[in-house]
Scaffold this motif. Structure first.
Motif, PDB file in Angstrom:
ATOM      1  N   SER A  41      44.223  46.629  38.337  1.00 28.36           N
ATOM      2  CA  SER A  41      45.105  46.973  39.447  1.00 28.36           C
ATOM      3  C   SER A  41      46.306  46.037  39.519  1.00 28.36           C
ATOM      4  CB  SER A  41      44.326  46.926  40.760  1.00 28.36           C
ATOM      5  OG  SER A  41      43.245  47.840  40.722  1.00 28.36           O
ATOM      6  N   CYS A  42      46.091  44.769  39.165  1.00 23.58           N
ATOM      7  CA  CYS A  42      47.218  43.826  39.135  1.00 23.58           C
ATOM      8  C   CYS A  42      48.308  44.329  38.193  1.00 23.58           C
ATOM      9  CB  CYS A  42      46.738  42.452  38.678  1.00 23.58           C
ATOM     10  SG  CYS A  42      45.646  41.600  39.844  1.00 23.58           S
ATOM     11  N   TYR A  43      47.905  44.743  37.008  1.00 22.76           N
ATOM     12  CA  TYR A  43      48.896  45.198  36.032  1.00 22.76           C
ATOM     13  C   TYR A  43      49.466  46.569  36.398  1.00 22.76           C
ATOM     14  CZ  TYR A  43      47.964  41.159  33.165  1.00 22.76           C
ATOM     15  OH  TYR A  43      47.876  39.871  32.720  1.00 22.76           O
ATOM     16  N   ARG A  44      48.674  47.386  37.046  1.00 26.29           N
ATOM     17  CA  ARG A  44      49.194  48.672  37.526  1.00 26.29           C
ATOM     18  C   ARG A  44      50.333  48.419  38.525  1.00 26.29           C
ATOM     19  NH1 ARG A  44      47.620  54.407  36.647  1.00 26.29           N
ATOM     20  NH2 ARG A  44      48.492  55.521  38.421  1.00 26.29           N
ATOM     21  N   VAL A  95      37.960  38.505  37.634  1.00 25.02           N
ATOM     22  CA  VAL A  95      39.401  38.671  37.848  1.00 25.02           C
ATOM     23  C   VAL A  95      40.210  37.788  36.903  1.00 25.02           C
ATOM     24  CG1 VAL A  95      41.306  38.623  39.495  1.00 25.02           C
ATOM     25  CG2 VAL A  95      39.022  39.219  40.291  1.00 25.02           C
ATOM     26  N   GLY A  96      40.066  36.474  37.040  1.00 24.40           N
ATOM     27  CA  GLY A  96      40.935  35.558  36.316  1.00 24.40           C
ATOM     28  C   GLY A  96      40.885  35.709  34.808  1.00 24.40           C
ATOM     29  N   ARG A  97      39.694  35.670  34.237  1.00 24.56           N
ATOM     30  CA  ARG A  97      39.580  35.758  32.779  1.00 24.56           C
ATOM     31  C   ARG A  97      40.026  37.119  32.241  1.00 24.56           C
ATOM     32  NH1 ARG A  97      33.644  32.857  32.214  1.00 24.56           N
ATOM     33  NH2 ARG A  97      34.204  30.960  33.368  1.00 24.56           N
ATOM     34  N   PRO A  98      39.571  38.237  32.837  1.00 20.69           N
ATOM     35  CA  PRO A  98      40.081  39.525  32.345  1.00 20.69           C
ATOM     36  C   PRO A  98      41.593  39.668  32.502  1.00 20.69           C
ATOM     37  CG  PRO A  98      38.113  39.848  33.678  1.00 20.69           C
ATOM     38  CD  PRO A  98      38.507  38.417  33.848  1.00 20.69           C
ATOM     39  N   ALA A  99      42.169  39.096  33.565  1.00 20.64           N
ATOM     40  CA  ALA A  99      43.622  39.179  33.746  1.00 20.64           C
ATOM     41  C   ALA A  99      44.356  38.476  32.598  1.00 20.64           C
ATOM     42  CB  ALA A  99      44.026  38.570  35.082  1.00 20.64           C
ATOM     43  N   LEU A 100      43.794  37.360  32.134  1.00 19.80           N
ATOM     44  CA  LEU A 100      44.374  36.676  30.979  1.00 19.80           C
ATOM     45  C   LEU A 100      44.317  37.555  29.733  1.00 19.80           C
ATOM     46  CD1 LEU A 100      42.826  33.131  31.492  1.00 19.80           C
ATOM     47  CD2 LEU A 100      45.248  33.703  31.675  1.00 19.80           C
ATOM     48  N   LEU A 101      43.177  38.188  29.518  1.00 17.75           N
ATOM     49  CA  LEU A 101      43.004  39.032  28.336  1.00 17.75           C
ATOM     50  C   LEU A 101      43.942  40.235  28.370  1.00 17.75           C
ATOM     51  CD1 LEU A 101      39.101  38.923  28.148  1.00 17.75           C
ATOM     52  CD2 LEU A 101      40.707  37.791  26.588  1.00 17.75           C
ATOM     53  N   LEU A 102      44.141  40.800  29.547  1.00 20.45           N
ATOM     54  CA  LEU A 102      45.055  41.939  29.658  1.00 20.45           C
ATOM     55  C   LEU A 102      46.497  41.513  29.422  1.00 20.45           C
ATOM     56  CD1 LEU A 102      43.512  43.838  32.713  1.00 20.45           C
ATOM     57  CD2 LEU A 102      43.232  44.334  30.285  1.00 20.45           C
ATOM     58  N   GLY A 103      46.827  40.275  29.809  1.00 19.33           N
ATOM     59  CA  GLY A 103      48.157  39.752  29.512  1.00 19.33           C
ATOM     60  C   GLY A 103      48.359  39.544  28.025  1.00 19.33           C
ATOM     61  N   ILE A 104      47.329  39.023  27.359  1.00 14.45           N
ATOM     62  CA  ILE A 104      47.389  38.846  25.903  1.00 14.45           C
ATOM     63  C   ILE A 104      47.570  40.196  25.213  1.00 14.45           C
ATOM     64  CG2 ILE A 104      46.012  38.212  23.874  1.00 14.45           C
ATOM     65  CD1 ILE A 104      44.771  35.996  25.625  1.00 14.45           C
ATOM     66  N   ALA A 105      46.850  41.208  25.697  1.00 14.35           N
ATOM     67  CA  ALA A 105      46.944  42.542  25.091  1.00 14.35           C
ATOM     68  C   ALA A 105      48.356  43.116  25.204  1.00 14.35           C
ATOM     69  CB  ALA A 105      45.954  43.485  25.758  1.00 14.35           C
ATOM     70  N   ARG A 106      49.111  42.648  26.172  1.00 19.26           N
ATOM     71  CA  ARG A 106      50.483  43.127  26.365  1.00 19.26           C
ATOM     72  C   ARG A 106      51.517  42.267  25.653  1.00 19.26           C
ATOM     73  NH1 ARG A 106      47.337  45.039  30.104  1.00 19.26           N
ATOM     74  NH2 ARG A 106      47.848  46.916  31.296  1.00 19.26           N
ATOM     75  N   GLY A 107      51.051  41.242  24.963  1.00 20.14           N
ATOM     76  CA  GLY A 107      51.958  40.411  24.186  1.00 20.14           C
ATOM     77  C   GLY A 107      52.596  39.274  24.954  1.00 20.14           C
ATOM     78  N   ALA A 108      52.120  38.997  26.156  1.00 16.18           N
ATOM     79  CA  ALA A 108      52.706  37.936  26.966  1.00 16.18           C
ATOM     80  C   ALA A 108      52.137  36.573  26.598  1.00 16.18           C
ATOM     81  CB  ALA A 108      52.452  38.210  28.454  1.00 16.18           C
ATOM     82  N   VAL A 109      52.879  35.526  26.957  1.00 14.89           N
ATOM     83  CA  VAL A 109      52.333  34.172  26.954  1.00 14.89           C
ATOM     84  C   VAL A 109      51.467  34.060  28.204  1.00 14.89           C
ATOM     85  CG1 VAL A 109      52.896  31.722  27.236  1.00 14.89           C
ATOM     86  CG2 VAL A 109      54.308  33.167  25.753  1.00 14.89           C
ATOM     87  N   VAL A 110      50.263  33.511  28.074  1.00 12.72           N
ATOM     88  CA  VAL A 110      49.383  33.412  29.233  1.00 12.72           C
ATOM     89  C   VAL A 110      49.046  31.955  29.530  1.00 12.72           C
ATOM     90  CG1 VAL A 110      48.397  35.710  28.942  1.00 12.72           C
ATOM     91  CG2 VAL A 110      47.309  33.759  27.835  1.00 12.72           C
ATOM     92  N   ILE A 111      48.992  31.646  30.807  1.00 15.02           N
ATOM     93  CA  ILE A 111      48.684  30.298  31.287  1.00 15.02           C
ATOM     94  C   ILE A 111      47.533  30.426  32.273  1.00 15.02           C
ATOM     95  CG2 ILE A 111      49.573  28.279  32.519  1.00 15.02           C
ATOM     96  CD1 ILE A 111      52.424  29.403  31.798  1.00 15.02           C
ATOM     97  N   SER A 112      46.513  29.620  32.088  1.00 16.74           N
ATOM     98  CA  SER A 112      45.350  29.661  32.968  1.00 16.74           C
ATOM     99  C   SER A 112      45.197  28.328  33.690  1.00 16.74           C
ATOM    100  CB  SER A 112      44.080  29.949  32.154  1.00 16.74           C
ATOM    101  OG  SER A 112      42.915  29.793  32.942  1.00 16.74           O
ATOM    102  N   CYS A 113      45.024  28.383  34.997  1.00 11.87           N
ATOM    103  CA  CYS A 113      44.763  27.149  35.739  1.00 11.87           C
ATOM    104  C   CYS A 113      43.813  27.445  36.896  1.00 11.87           C
ATOM    105  CB  CYS A 113      46.055  26.508  36.243  1.00 11.87           C
ATOM    106  SG  CYS A 113      47.193  27.601  37.084  1.00 11.87           S
ATOM    107  N   ASP A 114      43.106  26.407  37.318  1.00  7.77           N
ATOM    108  CA  ASP A 114      42.148  26.582  38.400  1.00  7.77           C
ATOM    109  C   ASP A 114      42.115  25.328  39.264  1.00  7.77           C
ATOM    110  OD1 ASP A 114      40.783  24.779  36.849  1.00  7.77           O
ATOM    111  OD2 ASP A 114      39.038  26.035  36.482  1.00  7.77           O
ATOM    112  N   GLU A 115      40.989  25.068  39.899  1.00  8.81           N
ATOM    113  CA  GLU A 115      40.909  23.979  40.862  1.00  8.81           C
ATOM    114  C   GLU A 115      41.161  22.611  40.235  1.00  8.81           C
ATOM    115  OE1 GLU A 115      36.928  22.900  42.299  1.00  8.81           O
ATOM    116  OE2 GLU A 115      36.144  24.475  40.980  1.00  8.81           O
ATOM    117  N   PHE A 116      40.913  22.466  38.942  1.00  6.04           N
ATOM    118  CA  PHE A 116      41.123  21.170  38.313  1.00  6.04           C
ATOM    119  C   PHE A 116      42.614  20.837  38.229  1.00  6.04           C
ATOM    120  CE2 PHE A 116      37.022  22.657  36.603  1.00  6.04           C
ATOM    121  CZ  PHE A 116      36.221  21.682  37.174  1.00  6.04           C
ATOM    122  N   ALA A 117      43.442  21.835  37.985  1.00  8.16           N
ATOM    123  CA  ALA A 117      44.892  21.617  38.019  1.00  8.16           C
ATOM    124  C   ALA A 117      45.346  21.237  39.425  1.00  8.16           C
ATOM    125  CB  ALA A 117      45.620  22.873  37.550  1.00  8.16           C
ATOM    126  N   TYR A 118      44.726  21.863  40.409  1.00 11.40           N
ATOM    127  CA  TYR A 118      45.057  21.540  41.801  1.00 11.40           C
ATOM    128  C   TYR A 118      44.653  20.111  42.143  1.00 11.40           C
ATOM    129  CZ  TYR A 118      44.861  21.668  46.905  1.00 11.40           C
ATOM    130  OH  TYR A 118      45.035  21.374  48.233  1.00 11.40           O
TER     131      TYR A 118
END
Length: 298
Positions: A144-147, A178-201
């Protein structure tokens, strides 16, 4: 406010029309799609989601079944409920509502699902297909995010393929649904993907990462975590957060997102509201996956 507000309700309505047409086509072949949900405990957000799915299933003429277990249910009881739905020919899709109680391990329950009925791709086999780029079912929230991103790109007259291939997508949150599949869907579209979570915060570096994103997808479960300082000017911001917050004056419970909408809307190119953004599309996408499951099983 300068940002384009992406209307999730309008996008959901368009998707509903597509799903309803597919349901009618299946019914002409003698197959009525069926969805079942399993709720363990009394989590507020899970209960609210279940009510929305129940109403939507009725609107789209999808058979609906619901299993409720107490919060102190044993793992064997939860697996038995899932097993019963796996064996029920009327049920084509099974959704285990989250969060599960702490004593119930998610991975054990998910592995017990029939992969052909696992409409959120949480079974290890389906998760693996998603990693390989050949998903059986695309999980409803990241889909839905990508839609909604595509909805904005179409409204702005931008070429979707070119946009993704030149963009960086930052996903805040690394949940399995949510987070991990969203990264994979971004990769499938050819984008650069960046992942961060509570440790970055915790390290004080969250803004350093999110400001790199041409697209920022936020699924952290923290009310108003992302403010104006965390978003670059002209970014597309997708807010997945649904956080119940009690009004101290009235005692009423309302929902707010993970993004400070008013502040971020002043600098973003486009943004989704809460409510009325990702949620409505997610609900319909779940039914869409149920129809896909019914086709596969028939």
């Amino acid at each position: 406010m300068s940002a384009y507000v992406i209307d999730g309700r309008a996008a959901a309505q368009a998707l509903r029309s597509e799903v309803l047409a597919e349901v009618k086509a299946l019914e002409e072949t003698g197959v009525r799609p069926g969805l079942a949900t399993v709720l363990v405990g009394e989590d507020y957000a899970a209960q609210a989601y279940e009510r929305r799915v129940r109403r939507l299933a009725a609107d789209l003429d999808v058979a609906y079944f619901h299993e409720v277990l107490p919060c102190d249910a044993e793992l064997a009881d939860v697996l038995a409920a899932v097993g019963k739905l796996n064996a029920d020919p009327r049920v084509h899709g099974v959704l285990v509502l989250r969060p599960l109680p702490h004593h119930i391990p998610d991975e054990v329950v998910f592995a017990h699902l029939d992969p052909l009925k696992d409409v959120e791709s949480v079974h290890p086999y389906n998760a693996g297909l998603l990693v390989e780029g050949t998903p059986r079912f695309v999980p409803s929230t990241p889909a839905s995010c990508y839609r909604l991103i595509d909805t904005y790109l179409e409204a702005a007259g931008l070429d979707k393929e070119a946009f993704y291939r030149r963009s960086a997508i930052c996903v805040v949150g690394r949940s399995a649904n949510v987070g991990r599949p969203a990264l994979l869907l971004g990769i499938a579209r050819g984008a650069v993907v960046i992942s961060c979570d509570e440790f970055a915060y915790r390290a004080g570096r969250l803004a350093e990462h999110t400001r790199l994103g041409d697209v920022v997808i936020v699924a952290a479960g923290v009310p108003k975590l992302i403010g104006q300082n965390e978003v670059r000017r002209g970014a597309v911001v997708i807010d997945v957060g649904i956080n119940p917050v009690t009004d101290t004056a009235t005692g009423k419970v309302g929902l707010v997102g993970d993004v400070d909408f008013d502040a971020v809307a002043e600098v973003a190119a486009a943004i989704t509201p809460v409510p009325g953004g990702v949620g409505p599309v997610t609900d319909v996408w779940l039914l869409r996956n149920t129809v896909v499951a019914a086709k596969l099983q028939s």
